[in-house]
Structures are given as C-alpha cells and as structure tokens.
Design a protein around this motif. Sequence first.
Motif, PDB file in Angstrom:
ATOM      1  N   LYS A 191     -17.842  25.034 -48.489  1.00  0.00           N
ATOM      2  CA  LYS A 191     -18.628  24.094 -49.297  1.00  0.00           C
ATOM      3  C   LYS A 191     -18.445  22.678 -48.757  1.00  0.00           C
ATOM      4  O   LYS A 191     -17.327  22.225 -48.524  1.00  0.00           O
ATOM      5  CB  LYS A 191     -18.179  24.157 -50.749  1.00  0.00           C
ATOM      6  N   LEU A 192     -19.565  21.972 -48.571  1.00  0.00           N
ATOM      7  CA  LEU A 192     -19.525  20.625 -48.014  1.00  0.00           C
ATOM      8  C   LEU A 192     -19.633  19.571 -49.103  1.00  0.00           C
ATOM      9  O   LEU A 192     -20.300  19.771 -50.119  1.00  0.00           O
ATOM     10  CB  LEU A 192     -20.658  20.436 -47.002  1.00  0.00           C
ATOM     11  N   THR A 193     -18.974  18.445 -48.866  1.00  0.00           N
ATOM     12  CA  THR A 193     -19.020  17.300 -49.751  1.00  0.00           C
ATOM     13  C   THR A 193     -19.540  16.122 -48.944  1.00  0.00           C
ATOM     14  O   THR A 193     -19.001  15.825 -47.878  1.00  0.00           O
ATOM     15  CB  THR A 193     -17.609  16.976 -50.303  1.00  0.00           C
ATOM     16  N   VAL A 233     -21.193  11.212 -44.011  1.00  0.00           N
ATOM     17  CA  VAL A 233     -20.790  12.469 -43.374  1.00  0.00           C
ATOM     18  C   VAL A 233     -20.676  13.567 -44.414  1.00  0.00           C
ATOM     19  O   VAL A 233     -20.598  13.310 -45.613  1.00  0.00           O
ATOM     20  CB  VAL A 233     -19.424  12.324 -42.649  1.00  0.00           C
ATOM     21  N   ASP A 234     -20.701  14.804 -43.930  1.00  0.00           N
ATOM     22  CA  ASP A 234     -20.404  15.972 -44.759  1.00  0.00           C
ATOM     23  C   ASP A 234     -19.022  16.456 -44.351  1.00  0.00           C
ATOM     24  O   ASP A 234     -18.775  16.672 -43.159  1.00  0.00           O
ATOM     25  CB  ASP A 234     -21.423  17.087 -44.532  1.00  0.00           C
ATOM     26  N   ILE A 235     -18.127  16.607 -45.328  1.00  0.00           N
ATOM     27  CA  ILE A 235     -16.774  17.068 -45.046  1.00  0.00           C
ATOM     28  C   ILE A 235     -16.506  18.355 -45.802  1.00  0.00           C
ATOM     29  O   ILE A 235     -17.195  18.661 -46.787  1.00  0.00           O
ATOM     30  CB  ILE A 235     -15.699  16.019 -45.415  1.00  0.00           C
ATOM     31  N   VAL A 236     -15.505  19.086 -45.341  1.00  0.00           N
ATOM     32  CA  VAL A 236     -15.019  20.242 -46.098  1.00  0.00           C
ATOM     33  C   VAL A 236     -13.631  19.863 -46.614  1.00  0.00           C
ATOM     34  O   VAL A 236     -12.760  19.440 -45.860  1.00  0.00           O
ATOM     35  CB  VAL A 236     -15.008  21.542 -45.257  1.00  0.00           C
ATOM     36  N   LEU A 237     -13.467  19.963 -47.928  1.00  0.00           N
ATOM     37  CA  LEU A 237     -12.191  19.667 -48.563  1.00  0.00           C
ATOM     38  C   LEU A 237     -11.231  20.821 -48.332  1.00  0.00           C
ATOM     39  O   LEU A 237     -11.654  21.954 -48.087  1.00  0.00           O
ATOM     40  CB  LEU A 237     -12.391  19.453 -50.069  1.00  0.00           C
ATOM     41  N   VAL A 278     -14.479  16.290 -41.108  1.00  0.00           N
ATOM     42  CA  VAL A 278     -15.913  16.091 -40.898  1.00  0.00           C
ATOM     43  C   VAL A 278     -16.515  17.322 -40.232  1.00  0.00           C
ATOM     44  O   VAL A 278     -16.053  17.768 -39.187  1.00  0.00           O
ATOM     45  CB  VAL A 278     -16.182  14.843 -40.028  1.00  0.00           C
ATOM     46  N   LYS A 279     -17.533  17.875 -40.857  1.00  0.00           N
ATOM     47  CA  LYS A 279     -18.265  19.017 -40.300  1.00  0.00           C
ATOM     48  C   LYS A 279     -19.620  18.593 -39.771  1.00  0.00           C
ATOM     49  O   LYS A 279     -20.179  19.243 -38.897  1.00  0.00           O
ATOM     50  CB  LYS A 279     -18.460  20.108 -41.367  1.00  0.00           C
ATOM     51  N   HIS A 280     -20.170  17.503 -40.299  1.00  0.00           N
ATOM     52  CA  HIS A 280     -21.500  17.071 -39.897  1.00  0.00           C
ATOM     53  C   HIS A 280     -21.634  15.567 -40.143  1.00  0.00           C
ATOM     54  O   HIS A 280     -21.253  15.081 -41.206  1.00  0.00           O
ATOM     55  CB  HIS A 280     -22.550  17.836 -40.712  1.00  0.00           C
ATOM     56  N   ILE A 281     -22.161  14.860 -39.153  1.00  0.00           N
ATOM     57  CA  ILE A 281     -22.467  13.443 -39.320  1.00  0.00           C
ATOM     58  C   ILE A 281     -23.931  13.351 -39.732  1.00  0.00           C
ATOM     59  O   ILE A 281     -24.806  13.874 -39.045  1.00  0.00           O
ATOM     60  CB  ILE A 281     -22.208  12.667 -38.018  1.00  0.00           C
ATOM     61  N   VAL A 282     -24.194  12.713 -40.853  1.00  0.00           N
ATOM     62  CA  VAL A 282     -25.554  12.617 -41.375  1.00  0.00           C
ATOM     63  C   VAL A 282     -26.279  11.490 -40.646  1.00  0.00           C
ATOM     64  O   VAL A 282     -25.798  10.354 -40.639  1.00  0.00           O
ATOM     65  CB  VAL A 282     -25.536  12.356 -42.898  1.00  0.00           C
ATOM     66  N   PRO A 283     -27.427  11.784 -40.012  1.00  0.00           N
ATOM     67  CA  PRO A 283     -28.180  10.740 -39.310  1.00  0.00           C
ATOM     68  C   PRO A 283     -28.629   9.636 -40.267  1.00  0.00           C
ATOM     69  O   PRO A 283     -28.908   9.901 -41.444  1.00  0.00           O
ATOM     70  CB  PRO A 283     -29.402  11.480 -38.744  1.00  0.00           C
ATOM     71  N   ALA A 284     -28.704   8.421 -39.767  1.00  0.00           N
ATOM     72  CA  ALA A 284     -29.118   7.278 -40.591  1.00  0.00           C
ATOM     73  C   ALA A 284     -30.491   7.503 -41.202  1.00  0.00           C
ATOM     74  O   ALA A 284     -30.769   7.037 -42.306  1.00  0.00           O
ATOM     75  CB  ALA A 284     -29.099   6.004 -39.762  1.00  0.00           C
ATOM     76  N   MET A 290     -25.035  16.325 -35.763  1.00  0.00           N
ATOM     77  CA  MET A 290     -23.913  16.043 -34.884  1.00  0.00           C
ATOM     78  C   MET A 290     -22.629  16.495 -35.582  1.00  0.00           C
ATOM     79  O   MET A 290     -22.444  16.263 -36.767  1.00  0.00           O
ATOM     80  CB  MET A 290     -23.872  14.540 -34.584  1.00  0.00           C
ATOM     81  N   ASN A 291     -21.761  17.146 -34.833  1.00  0.00           N
ATOM     82  CA  ASN A 291     -20.517  17.611 -35.460  1.00  0.00           C
ATOM     83  C   ASN A 291     -19.471  16.499 -35.474  1.00  0.00           C
ATOM     84  O   ASN A 291     -19.657  15.456 -34.861  1.00  0.00           O
ATOM     85  CB  ASN A 291     -19.982  18.874 -34.771  1.00  0.00           C
ATOM     86  N   GLY A 292     -18.393  16.719 -36.171  1.00  0.00           N
ATOM     87  CA  GLY A 292     -17.390  15.681 -36.377  1.00  0.00           C
ATOM     88  C   GLY A 292     -16.097  15.898 -35.634  1.00  0.00           C
ATOM     89  O   GLY A 292     -15.034  15.582 -36.142  1.00  0.00           O
ATOM     90  N   GLN A 293     -16.166  16.452 -34.407  1.00  0.00           N
ATOM     91  CA  GLN A 293     -14.946  16.735 -33.660  1.00  0.00           C
ATOM     92  C   GLN A 293     -14.478  15.572 -32.787  1.00  0.00           C
ATOM     93  O   GLN A 293     -13.336  15.574 -32.341  1.00  0.00           O
ATOM     94  CB  GLN A 293     -15.140  17.978 -32.794  1.00  0.00           C
ATOM     95  N   GLN A 294     -15.338  14.595 -32.541  1.00  0.00           N
ATOM     96  CA  GLN A 294     -14.987  13.454 -31.691  1.00  0.00           C
ATOM     97  C   GLN A 294     -14.754  12.220 -32.563  1.00  0.00           C
ATOM     98  O   GLN A 294     -15.645  11.782 -33.277  1.00  0.00           O
ATOM     99  CB  GLN A 294     -16.112  13.164 -30.693  1.00  0.00           C
TER     100      GLN A 294
END
Length: 74
Positions: A27-29, A15-19, A59-65, A1-5
């Motif tokens: 590169k994601l963190t 979550v994975d974010i880009v600094l 946020v570029k990606h929400i990591v599923p539980a 899932m992306n992090g636009q909402q």
Amino acid sequence: MNGQQRSAISPGMTVDIVLKQDQRTGKLTRGIVKELLTKSPQHPHGIKVRLSSGAVGRVKHIVPASETNDQSFE
C-alpha cells in the motif's frame, strides 16, 4: 520514476512511499518530502524519507510535477 537514487529526490517533491507496516501489502502513501533519511547514494528498496505529515517510508514512485499541479479542473 522510481525512488532508488538519492540524487533524484529532494525536499518539497511529491512521492509515493511504502510505510513499514504496509510492506507486505505494498500500500502506497502519497506526500511531500520533508527530509531524506538514507545517506547512501542509492538503495535497492528505495530511499527512506520523512514526509511533511511525519510518515516515514521508502520511496517507490516519484510523482511528476504535472500530476501534482493538475489544473485540468476548468
């Protein structure tokens, strides 16, 4: 899932974010959301958050539980 909402992201989520300094490379963190910094309901480049580590990025990606609670090490 992306992090636009903004509604899809809440404190405590992984979550994975880009600094800012990694925007060129992409590169994601990975980390846990401490607070949401973007006030608008959506943002085309991702909602800006602060992680529990103090890192700030979009946020570029929400990591599923299921990935964060991986208990397949039996």
